[in-house]
Design an enzyme around this catalytic site. Sequence first.
Site, PDB file in Angstrom:
ATOM      1  N   GLY A  11     -70.424  65.691  27.855  1.00 38.12           N
ATOM      2  CA  GLY A  11     -70.376  65.251  26.455  1.00 38.12           C
ATOM      3  C   GLY A  11     -71.611  64.456  26.050  1.00 38.12           C
ATOM      4  N   THR A 123     -61.933  52.599  21.742  1.00 34.85           N
ATOM      5  CA  THR A 123     -62.532  53.003  20.470  1.00 34.85           C
ATOM      6  C   THR A 123     -62.095  52.159  19.286  1.00 34.85           C
ATOM      7  OG1 THR A 123     -62.411  54.758  18.795  1.00 34.85           O
ATOM      8  CG2 THR A 123     -60.697  54.776  20.444  1.00 34.85           C
ATOM      9  N   GLU A 125     -61.225  53.365  16.640  1.00 32.95           N
ATOM     10  CA  GLU A 125     -60.087  54.054  16.010  1.00 32.95           C
ATOM     11  C   GLU A 125     -58.784  53.294  16.259  1.00 32.95           C
ATOM     12  OE1 GLU A 125     -60.735  56.942  13.448  1.00 32.95           O
ATOM     13  OE2 GLU A 125     -58.784  57.102  14.406  1.00 32.95           O
ATOM     14  N   TYR A 147     -54.875  60.528  18.109  1.00 34.76           N
ATOM     15  CA  TYR A 147     -56.011  60.150  18.966  1.00 34.76           C
ATOM     16  C   TYR A 147     -56.023  58.634  19.175  1.00 34.76           C
ATOM     17  CZ  TYR A 147     -60.878  58.975  20.151  1.00 34.76           C
ATOM     18  OH  TYR A 147     -62.006  58.443  20.736  1.00 34.76           O
ATOM     19  N   LYS A 151     -55.441  56.542  22.629  1.00 31.41           N
ATOM     20  CA  LYS A 151     -56.511  55.672  23.145  1.00 31.41           C
ATOM     21  C   LYS A 151     -56.006  54.237  23.321  1.00 31.41           C
ATOM     22  CE  LYS A 151     -60.432  57.888  23.849  1.00 31.41           C
ATOM     23  NZ  LYS A 151     -61.323  57.699  25.004  1.00 31.41           N
TER      24      LYS A 151
HETATM   25  P1  NAP Z   1     -67.613  64.218  23.664  1.00 34.49           P
HETATM   26  O1  NAP Z   1     -69.033  64.541  23.437  1.00 34.49           O
HETATM   27  O2  NAP Z   1     -66.559  64.954  22.901  1.00 34.49           O
HETATM   28  O3  NAP Z   1     -67.321  64.416  25.240  1.00 34.49           O
HETATM   29  C1  NAP Z   1     -66.014  64.450  25.749  1.00 34.49           C
HETATM   30  C2  NAP Z   1     -66.058  64.891  27.199  1.00 34.49           C
HETATM   31  O4  NAP Z   1     -64.714  64.874  27.726  1.00 34.49           O
HETATM   32  C3  NAP Z   1     -66.596  66.317  27.429  1.00 34.49           C
HETATM   33  O5  NAP Z   1     -67.447  66.289  28.547  1.00 34.49           O
HETATM   34  C4  NAP Z   1     -65.355  67.105  27.727  1.00 34.49           C
HETATM   35  O6  NAP Z   1     -65.586  68.199  28.567  1.00 34.49           O
HETATM   36  C5  NAP Z   1     -64.539  66.067  28.491  1.00 34.49           C
HETATM   37  N1  NAP Z   1     -63.111  66.394  28.580  1.00 34.49           N
HETATM   38  C6  NAP Z   1     -62.258  66.670  27.576  1.00 34.49           C
HETATM   39  N2  NAP Z   1     -61.031  66.923  28.063  1.00 34.49           N
HETATM   40  C7  NAP Z   1     -61.102  66.799  29.402  1.00 34.49           C
HETATM   41  C8  NAP Z   1     -60.172  66.939  30.458  1.00 34.49           C
HETATM   42  N3  NAP Z   1     -58.890  67.278  30.248  1.00 34.49           N
HETATM   43  N4  NAP Z   1     -60.587  66.735  31.735  1.00 34.49           N
HETATM   44  C9  NAP Z   1     -61.890  66.420  31.972  1.00 34.49           C
HETATM   45  N5  NAP Z   1     -62.829  66.293  31.015  1.00 34.49           N
HETATM   46  C10 NAP Z   1     -62.430  66.474  29.747  1.00 34.49           C
HETATM   47  O7  NAP Z   1     -67.332  62.657  23.430  1.00 34.49           O
HETATM   48  P2  NAP Z   1     -68.378  61.424  23.380  1.00 34.49           P
HETATM   49  O8  NAP Z   1     -68.792  61.218  21.969  1.00 34.49           O
HETATM   50  O9  NAP Z   1     -69.388  61.585  24.448  1.00 34.49           O
HETATM   51  O10 NAP Z   1     -67.400  60.216  23.725  1.00 34.49           O
HETATM   52  C11 NAP Z   1     -67.199  59.797  25.077  1.00 34.49           C
HETATM   53  C12 NAP Z   1     -65.929  58.978  25.146  1.00 34.49           C
HETATM   54  O11 NAP Z   1     -66.041  57.833  24.292  1.00 34.49           O
HETATM   55  C13 NAP Z   1     -64.658  59.691  24.696  1.00 34.49           C
HETATM   56  O12 NAP Z   1     -63.610  59.236  25.498  1.00 34.49           O
HETATM   57  C14 NAP Z   1     -64.462  59.241  23.257  1.00 34.49           C
HETATM   58  O13 NAP Z   1     -63.109  59.329  22.897  1.00 34.49           O
HETATM   59  C15 NAP Z   1     -64.946  57.810  23.374  1.00 34.49           C
HETATM   60  N6  NAP Z   1     -65.513  57.210  22.154  1.00 34.49           N
HETATM   61  C16 NAP Z   1     -66.493  57.863  21.472  1.00 34.49           C
HETATM   62  C17 NAP Z   1     -67.059  57.265  20.351  1.00 34.49           C
HETATM   63  C18 NAP Z   1     -68.143  57.958  19.568  1.00 34.49           C
HETATM   64  O14 NAP Z   1     -68.369  57.569  18.415  1.00 34.49           O
HETATM   65  N7  NAP Z   1     -68.868  58.906  20.156  1.00 34.49           N
HETATM   66  C19 NAP Z   1     -66.621  55.992  19.942  1.00 34.49           C
HETATM   67  C20 NAP Z   1     -65.632  55.343  20.677  1.00 34.49           C
HETATM   68  C21 NAP Z   1     -65.093  55.963  21.805  1.00 34.49           C
HETATM   69  P3  NAP Z   1     -65.794  69.718  28.035  1.00 34.49           P
HETATM   70  O15 NAP Z   1     -67.282  69.891  27.965  1.00 34.49           O
HETATM   71  O16 NAP Z   1     -65.154  70.522  29.099  1.00 34.49           O
HETATM   72  O17 NAP Z   1     -65.103  69.815  26.706  1.00 34.49           O
HETATM   73  N1  GDD Z   2     -65.463  65.378  10.948  1.00 35.01           N
HETATM   74  C1  GDD Z   2     -65.508  65.283   9.613  1.00 35.01           C
HETATM   75  N2  GDD Z   2     -65.799  66.395   8.875  1.00 35.01           N
HETATM   76  N3  GDD Z   2     -65.295  64.086   9.051  1.00 35.01           N
HETATM   77  C2  GDD Z   2     -65.383  63.990   7.709  1.00 35.01           C
HETATM   78  C3  GDD Z   2     -65.684  65.089   6.904  1.00 35.01           C
HETATM   79  C4  GDD Z   2     -65.889  66.359   7.516  1.00 35.01           C
HETATM   80  O1  GDD Z   2     -66.142  67.365   6.872  1.00 35.01           O
HETATM   81  N4  GDD Z   2     -65.719  64.668   5.624  1.00 35.01           N
HETATM   82  C5  GDD Z   2     -65.465  63.361   5.625  1.00 35.01           C
HETATM   83  N5  GDD Z   2     -65.238  62.953   6.885  1.00 35.01           N
HETATM   84  C6  GDD Z   2     -64.882  61.574   7.301  1.00 35.01           C
HETATM   85  C7  GDD Z   2     -63.631  61.498   8.165  1.00 35.01           C
HETATM   86  O2  GDD Z   2     -62.450  61.626   7.346  1.00 35.01           O
HETATM   87  C8  GDD Z   2     -63.821  60.122   8.780  1.00 35.01           C
HETATM   88  O3  GDD Z   2     -63.352  59.146   7.896  1.00 35.01           O
HETATM   89  C9  GDD Z   2     -65.345  59.998   8.908  1.00 35.01           C
HETATM   90  O4  GDD Z   2     -65.909  61.047   8.102  1.00 35.01           O
HETATM   91  C10 GDD Z   2     -65.879  60.122  10.332  1.00 35.01           C
HETATM   92  O5  GDD Z   2     -65.331  61.269  10.926  1.00 35.01           O
HETATM   93  P1  GDD Z   2     -65.833  61.801  12.365  1.00 35.01           P
HETATM   94  O6  GDD Z   2     -67.305  61.951  12.367  1.00 35.01           O
HETATM   95  O7  GDD Z   2     -65.017  63.004  12.689  1.00 35.01           O
HETATM   96  O8  GDD Z   2     -65.533  60.582  13.324  1.00 35.01           O
HETATM   97  P2  GDD Z   2     -64.274  59.617  13.493  1.00 35.01           P
HETATM   98  O9  GDD Z   2     -64.656  58.294  12.926  1.00 35.01           O
HETATM   99  O10 GDD Z   2     -63.027  60.236  13.006  1.00 35.01           O
HETATM  100  O11 GDD Z   2     -64.151  59.514  15.076  1.00 35.01           O
HETATM  101  C11 GDD Z   2     -65.309  59.265  15.887  1.00 35.01           C
HETATM  102  O12 GDD Z   2     -65.469  57.885  16.078  1.00 35.01           O
HETATM  103  C12 GDD Z   2     -64.419  57.229  16.798  1.00 35.01           C
HETATM  104  C13 GDD Z   2     -64.778  55.736  16.856  1.00 35.01           C
HETATM  105  O13 GDD Z   2     -64.411  55.116  15.666  1.00 35.01           O
HETATM  106  C14 GDD Z   2     -65.093  60.005  17.221  1.00 35.01           C
HETATM  107  O14 GDD Z   2     -66.285  59.938  17.951  1.00 35.01           O
HETATM  108  C15 GDD Z   2     -63.991  59.364  18.051  1.00 35.01           C
HETATM  109  O15 GDD Z   2     -63.965  59.969  19.353  1.00 35.01           O
HETATM  110  C16 GDD Z   2     -64.310  57.866  18.179  1.00 35.01           C
HETATM  111  O16 GDD Z   2     -63.310  57.232  18.937  1.00 35.01           O
END
Ligand code: NAP
Ligand code: GDD
Length: 345
Positions: A11, A123, A125, A147, A151
Amino acid sequence: MKNALITGITGQDGSYLSELLLSKGYNVYGIMRRKSVVDFGNVEHIKDKINFIYADMTDIVSLVNAMKISKADEVYNLAAQSFVATSWEQPVATAEINALGVTNLLEAIKITNPNARFYQASTSEMFGLVQEIPQCETTPFYPRSPYGVAKLYGHWITKNYRESYNLYACSGILFNHESERRGKEFVTRKITDAAARIKFGIQDCLELGNMDSKRDWGHSKDYVNAMWLMLQQETPDDYVIATNETRTVREFVEIAFKYTGIDLEWKGKEIDEIGIDKSTGKTIVKVNPKFFRPAEVDILLGNPQKAEKILKWKREISFDEMVKRMVENDLTLVEQEVRISELNN
Ligand code: NAP
Ligand code: GDD
């Protein structure tokens, strides 16, 4: 030399964390799911430096094996069904991976090496319907999606194993963080990819849901550094990682288009709101209710003071710089795509 085991290595965060740990001299092990077509995702460019282990968060046996093979000193649990919108379509799978999966991994650590240090990807969230602004480590939680609920379980089970078994287990409550490697279903990358396609004339319009939603957006590269810092302290604890700035989705759209050289003008309200390219008069942004969520998180704004003080964590990449990097990257990728399609025609 230390051994690190990363779940979710393919990821966005897994890739930046792998680069960071490799640069610090770690042996990096990563768990990967078996797929019908082998796909190293975001670590394709460093796949030769990583030891991959096939495992799945829902299969405790595979996690015990991963712990045994890696002999990990540090375990970073980044694996998740991470797309909030999908969690309404797959609530059970989301819970199995994001909630029970954490218990599986903590049990695997407890059984094989209780001295290993553990990082859980919690997160913002979990704050959902926010109970205070800004949000910090003591803000009450109120998750608004399957989600977020899953979490929150992962967050509390991490705390519980720390208190029950004295494990060195930390939760990082990370606010949204993005990058050039972000999945294209997340709003930021969806916007930068569409802006680049519209610029090159291969997409007409970008359709979005709730543009009033506000997020605290940082760059993934800065945030993985915080994960590592959390595991280098004397005592384990939980930390908020955020920028303390919040912006609407609409503002993100404006800035992204600005970096492609397109000046946007907004007209209309709510579902009739449109974004017009000032120079051509064409509608290039519209609202599509299909992207609205059953329950929304309206505003996220994090206070990272505890992490800044104790971990000495500091973000390096500003919001503007992050959007610019994402747009420039997508312009390059789309240009390559256009050139290849021209060669093939
Ligand atoms: P991401 O790009 O969606 O990566 C998720 C990873 O989890 C991928 O490598 C995916 O593998 C793996 N995965 C999913 N289901 C699995 C399973 N059953 N067993 C093993 N691996 C599995 O997410 P990210 O943005 O890097 O985020 C990393 C972590 O931080 C996540 O836990 C996310 O919820 C958390 N987080 C993210 C954010 C953000 O804004 N990015 C903020 C707060 C928390 P595949 O390649 O096989 O799908
Ligand atoms: N994805 C998406 N697509 N979001 C949209 C769109 C659209 O077309 N239009 C508006 N949004 C709004 C969503 O409703 C949300 O309020 C915001 O954009 C951000 O959406 P995402 O980028 O999908 O992220 P997220 O905030 O729901 O979740 C991400 O951040 C979390 C931390 O706060 C993910 O990375 C989660 O894994 C992570 O935990």
